[in-house]
Write an enzyme that holds these catalytic residues in place. Structure first.
Site, mmCIF file in Angstrom:
data_model
loop_
_atom_site.group_PDB
_atom_site.id
_atom_site.type_symbol
_atom_site.label_atom_id
_atom_site.label_comp_id
_atom_site.label_asym_id
_atom_site.label_seq_id
_atom_site.Cartn_x
_atom_site.Cartn_y
_atom_site.Cartn_z
ATOM 1 N N LYS A 41 17.790 42.975 -8.369
ATOM 2 C CA LYS A 41 18.586 42.202 -7.459
ATOM 3 C C LYS A 41 18.204 40.723 -7.516
ATOM 4 O O LYS A 41 18.935 39.868 -7.032
ATOM 5 C CB LYS A 41 18.386 42.698 -6.031
ATOM 6 N N GLY A 42 17.076 40.425 -8.103
ATOM 7 C CA GLY A 42 16.535 39.074 -8.058
ATOM 8 C C GLY A 42 17.345 38.002 -8.745
ATOM 9 O O GLY A 42 17.169 36.821 -8.475
ATOM 10 N N ASP A 98 7.727 37.180 -16.242
ATOM 11 C CA ASP A 98 6.282 36.939 -16.179
ATOM 12 C C ASP A 98 5.581 37.679 -17.301
ATOM 13 O O ASP A 98 5.314 37.091 -18.337
ATOM 14 C CB ASP A 98 5.693 37.182 -14.796
ATOM 15 N N PHE A 147 3.005 33.783 -6.141
ATOM 16 C CA PHE A 147 4.076 34.652 -5.669
ATOM 17 C C PHE A 147 5.258 33.777 -5.276
ATOM 18 O O PHE A 147 5.086 32.740 -4.635
ATOM 19 C CB PHE A 147 3.597 35.489 -4.481
ATOM 20 N N ASP A 154 12.341 37.949 -3.660
ATOM 21 C CA ASP A 154 12.036 38.529 -2.357
ATOM 22 C C ASP A 154 10.606 39.013 -2.200
ATOM 23 O O ASP A 154 9.841 39.075 -3.150
ATOM 24 C CB ASP A 154 12.963 39.712 -2.108
ATOM 25 N N ARG A 160 15.367 36.665 0.236
ATOM 26 C CA ARG A 160 16.227 36.334 -0.905
ATOM 27 C C ARG A 160 17.166 35.174 -0.574
ATOM 28 O O ARG A 160 17.556 34.419 -1.441
ATOM 29 C CB ARG A 160 17.071 37.542 -1.327
#
Length: 179
Positions: A41-42, A98, A147, A154, A160
């Site tokens: 979903k990111g 990443d 982070f 999220d 988000r």
């Protein structure tokens, strides 16, 4: 006032500029059209901004994968493409690259569908964590090993919708997700 454990890495204006730049690069590399494949979903917020700036014929589709957990060593597709990409150029659009494990997995998975090419576009490139020598083809923002939240990224399905891309202290969020 911004709490000391938050750092704004890219404000909304910068993210708009970077999405437009990446879209120009994608358009230039694919003058006959492209399929953008968002990784749920990111990627959704970045994909929406990116797609609005692409100037060539564009199809949009989505995939979803189980997160790479490092324990089982497995990533699997939980939602695959709805349309064929055979013979078409594909750009995987992801929120973050990443380790490179998920992006590499998806690239290999989509190559099996017979596209003419597969490239990777990412909102955030966190090279410090790279385990595979995967270099995204299109990068909006290079980020530190922190982070990240906002602009589609999220923590436990929260944040988000936060404008901008933020670096946060993961331990603070773990202690108090609503902080």
């Amino acid at each position: 006032m911004t709490p000391p454990d938050l750092e704004l890495l890219a404000d909304p204006a910068r993210l708009e500029v970077e999405a437009a730049r990446v879209a120009r690069e994608i358009s230039a590399d694919h003058p006959d059209g492209v399929t953008l494949v968002g990784v749920l979903k990111g990627s959704v917020v970045f994909l929406a901004d990116l797609a609005r700036h692409v100037t060539v014929p564009t199809l949009v589709d989505f995939v979803a994968v189980s997160p790479y957990d490092g324990v089982s060593g497995r990533t699997r597709v939980v939602k695959d493409l709805d349309q064929s990409v055979t013979g078409r150029p594909v750009v995987i659009v992801t929120g973050i690259v990443d380790t490179g494990l998920t992006a590499d997995f998806l690239r290999r998975h989509l190559e099996g569908a017979g596209p003419s090419s597969v490239r990777v576009a990412t909102l955030a490139d966190r090279r410090a964590r790279r385990l595979l020598p995967l270099a995204p083809d299109y990068v909006a923002v290079e980020v530190p090993d922190r982070f990240l939240l906002g602009y589609g990224l999220d923590h436990r399905s929260r944040y988000r919708n936060v404008p901008g891309l933020w670096a946060v202290d993961a331990a603070t969020l773990a202690d108090d997700p609503d902080r």
